[in-house]
Design an enzyme around this catalytic site. Structure first.
Site, PDB file in Angstrom:
ATOM      1  N   GLY A  88       0.844  -1.197   0.198  1.00 49.36           N
ATOM      2  CA  GLY A  88      -0.165  -0.102  -0.054  1.00 49.36           C
ATOM      3  C   GLY A  88       0.868   1.176  -0.072  1.00 49.36           C
ATOM      4  O   GLY A  88       0.472   2.344   0.510  1.00 49.36           O
ATOM      5  N   GLY A  89       2.102   1.065  -0.550  1.00 45.44           N
ATOM      6  CA  GLY A  89       2.839   2.298  -0.523  1.00 45.44           C
ATOM      7  C   GLY A  89       3.299   3.061   0.654  1.00 45.44           C
ATOM      8  O   GLY A  89       3.719   4.084   0.632  1.00 45.44           O
ATOM      9  N   SER A 123       4.829  -5.367  -2.525  1.00 45.02           N
ATOM     10  CA  SER A 123       4.808  -3.876  -2.784  1.00 45.02           C
ATOM     11  C   SER A 123       5.338  -3.241  -1.704  1.00 45.02           C
ATOM     12  O   SER A 123       6.645  -3.675  -1.437  1.00 45.02           O
ATOM     13  CB  SER A 123       3.371  -3.433  -3.102  1.00 45.02           C
TER      14      SER A 123
END
Length: 546
Positions: free
Chosen positions: A142-143, A225
């Site tokens: 989720g960055g 991610s």
């Protein structure tokens, strides 16, 4: 008067007790005491004990313990500070606790809170206390600004593993609460607080996972991610000293984000902008005190306002070099060999860079606009790597010629970004581990699925999702093999699938070779010209990361 003579009653009772004793002895010989749905954590008198009541699910064969607190609420004076080991008596639940506040939120919505440092433990139903099962720890993506543990149901993973394992997931502070930088945070707080939350969670496992039947010497960290970026940062943290907190690491699409030092103008500028939006501007040395006194609502709104004020940047808040936990940037650390010597499994998807630019509200950095030019591509890349230069991007255009992308600046930009941030990161990690060990300890994959798509995050369907409507037989076979590869790496240190090909380890410092995960066509492949493109990006480490 009794219907049976007394000696007969005693005989029956004796037989029952013998049968019970044999049953208990058999259970002990087959693995000892079952863990069961209730676990009490004994702190040894240092902290308050906690009893966790899980939920036993016969249909899945899993007992889940959700909402397990691993650290005190990071509020008040603990806001922007290092995670403090849990000192609060808490009764565990069979449902998720609060998730951490996401940066795009304008307010503290239901189900989110600053008080969010909770984890979830999932064990096979027949786990015994002394089984010492391997443990797979999940850090969500989720960055570093979004996401939570609720999107990672472990049923497919646990059920696919040929050997039993325990699955654990943890929340960690996000965005402005977990990754606000600046000199004042350095002096009177904790930089990279979100990563330190993860570290605190791993320390919690060292102390308590044995009470769930787990082995604290067989912990594998995994994420996708930003979660994979997290496992990458843990590999290089403390100069490569993992403190014995994990023995292997995996990562799907590891995010090599812009990694500035805490005190340079980029980080200080975000700090000042955030403080202004939170009503703490012009407070000089008292700014941090003001931020700690502000309400959760004020800080939540201020974080979202920072995002709006920076419309060319996808993820404003992210890890940075703090001089202690993260002493240097990942590219520098891996080149110098300063990372934890553990087995790794990392990889990426074909279309990692797709659709990112199209989400930007700044038209000058949105390469999907019909009037996009090379300048648009540069603005897009600069929005993600603030110090990238025109000369470096011009060199990039030479190795990513527009004609190879149907004269589409959108396709050109997405390939440059996808390789710079995700694809080449996987090859860097696996190649560096091979170079340092020259043993069968590094594995790299390339996920390519023309049917279901190969965008960023697409491979997670294999692990956490119900079969999509358009899944075909080849997709199903591939997904089963992927679960087997991943779980066997956790339980045995080597990715193996009963119906898949032999996944050979990396045998070059470039990260080659790697397995191509393609429906109906799984095979080993070389990286080819990708090697040169990755070399280009990693030779810009002093440009794109600082």
């Amino acid at each position: 008067m009794s219907l049976y003579p007394l000696p007969l009653i005693l005989l029956v009772l004796w037989a029952y007790l013998v049968k019970f004793s044999v049953s208990v002895a058999l259970e002990e010989s087959q693995g000892g005491k079952l863990v069961g749905p209730t676990v009490t954590l004994d702190s040894g008198g240092v902290l308050s004990d906690g009893t966790f009541n899980g939920l036993r699910n016969e249909s899945t064969g899993i007992i889940n313990f959700k909402g397990v607190r691993f650290a005190d609420p990071p509020t008040g004076n603990l806001r922007f500070a290092i995670s403090v080991e849990n000192s609060i008596l808490l009764i565990g639940f069979s449902q998720f606790a609060n998730a951490c506040i996401e940066t795009p939120q304008n307010s503290v919505t239901s189900g989110t809170s600053e008080d969010c440092l909770f984890g979830n433990v999932y064990i096979p139903i027949n786990t015994h206390l002394d089984d010492k099962l391997p443990v797979l720890v999940w850090f969500h993506g989720g960055g570093f600004q979004e996401g939570n543990t609720r999107d990672a149901p472990p049923e497919l993973i646990i059920q696919s593993s040929t050997k039993p394992l325990i699955f654990v997931s943890f929340e960690y502070r996000l965005g402005q609460f977990g990754f606000l930088a600046g000199s004042q945070i350095k002096e009177n707080g904790a930089l990279n607080a979100g990563l330190l939350d993860q570290r605190a969670a791993l320390r919690w496992l060292q102390k308590y996972i044995h009470l769930f039947g787990g082995d604290n010497k067989a912990i594998t960290i995994w994420g996708q991610s930003a979660g994979a970026g997290s496992t990458m940062f843990h590999l290089v943290a403390n100069g490569g000293n993992n403190e014995g907190l994990f023995h292997a690491a995996m990562g799907d699409s590891p995010s090599l984000s812009f990694t500035p030092t805490f005190d340079e103008s980029y980080a200080e500028g975000i700090y000042e902008q955030f403080a202004e939006f939170a009503g703490c501007g012009n407070k000089s040395s008292s700014t941090l005190q003001c931020l700690r006194s502000a309400s959760s609502e004020e800080l939540t709104l201020a974080g979202s306002q920072v995002l709006v004020a920076r419309p060319a940047t996808l993820f404003v808040f992210a890890p940075g070099v703090d001089g202690e936990f993260l002493e240097e940037r990942p590219v520098e650390a891996f080149k110098a060999g300063r990372f934890s010597r553990v087995p790794v499994l990392f990889g990426s998807n074909t279309d990692e860079g797709a659709n990112w630019s199209a989400s930007l509200t700044d038209a000058s950095a949105n390469t999907s606009m019909p009037n996009a030019t090379e300048a648009t591509v540069f603005n897009f890349l600069q929005g993600q790597y603030a110090n990238i230069t025109h000369s470096s991007v011009d060199s990039g255009f030479e190795i990513y010629p527009l004609e190879e992308f149907n004269s589409s600046f959108s396709l050109q930009g997405q390939q440059m970004y996808g390789e710079a941030r995700y694809i080449c990161s996987a090859s860097m990690i696996t190649g560096s581990v091979f170079k340092a060990s020259e043993a069968n300890t590094a594995y790299q994959y390339h996920y390519d699925n023309p049917n279901l798509g190969s965008d960023h995050g697409a491979e997670l369907t294999a692990f956490f999702s119900s079969p999509p409507d358009n899944e075909d037989k080849d997709d199903a076979v591939l997904f089963e093999s992927m679960r087997e590869y991943w779980t066997s790496f956790v339980t045995g240190g080597k990715p193996v699938s009963k119906n898949g090909i032999v996944w050979k380890p990396v045998n070059e410092s470039t990260g080659s070779s790697r397995i191509l995960l393609h429906p109906g066509g799984v095979e080993m492949e070389q990286m080819g010209s990708l090697t040169d493109r990755c070399s280009f990006w990693h030779n810009l480490d002093n440009v794109i990361q600082t």
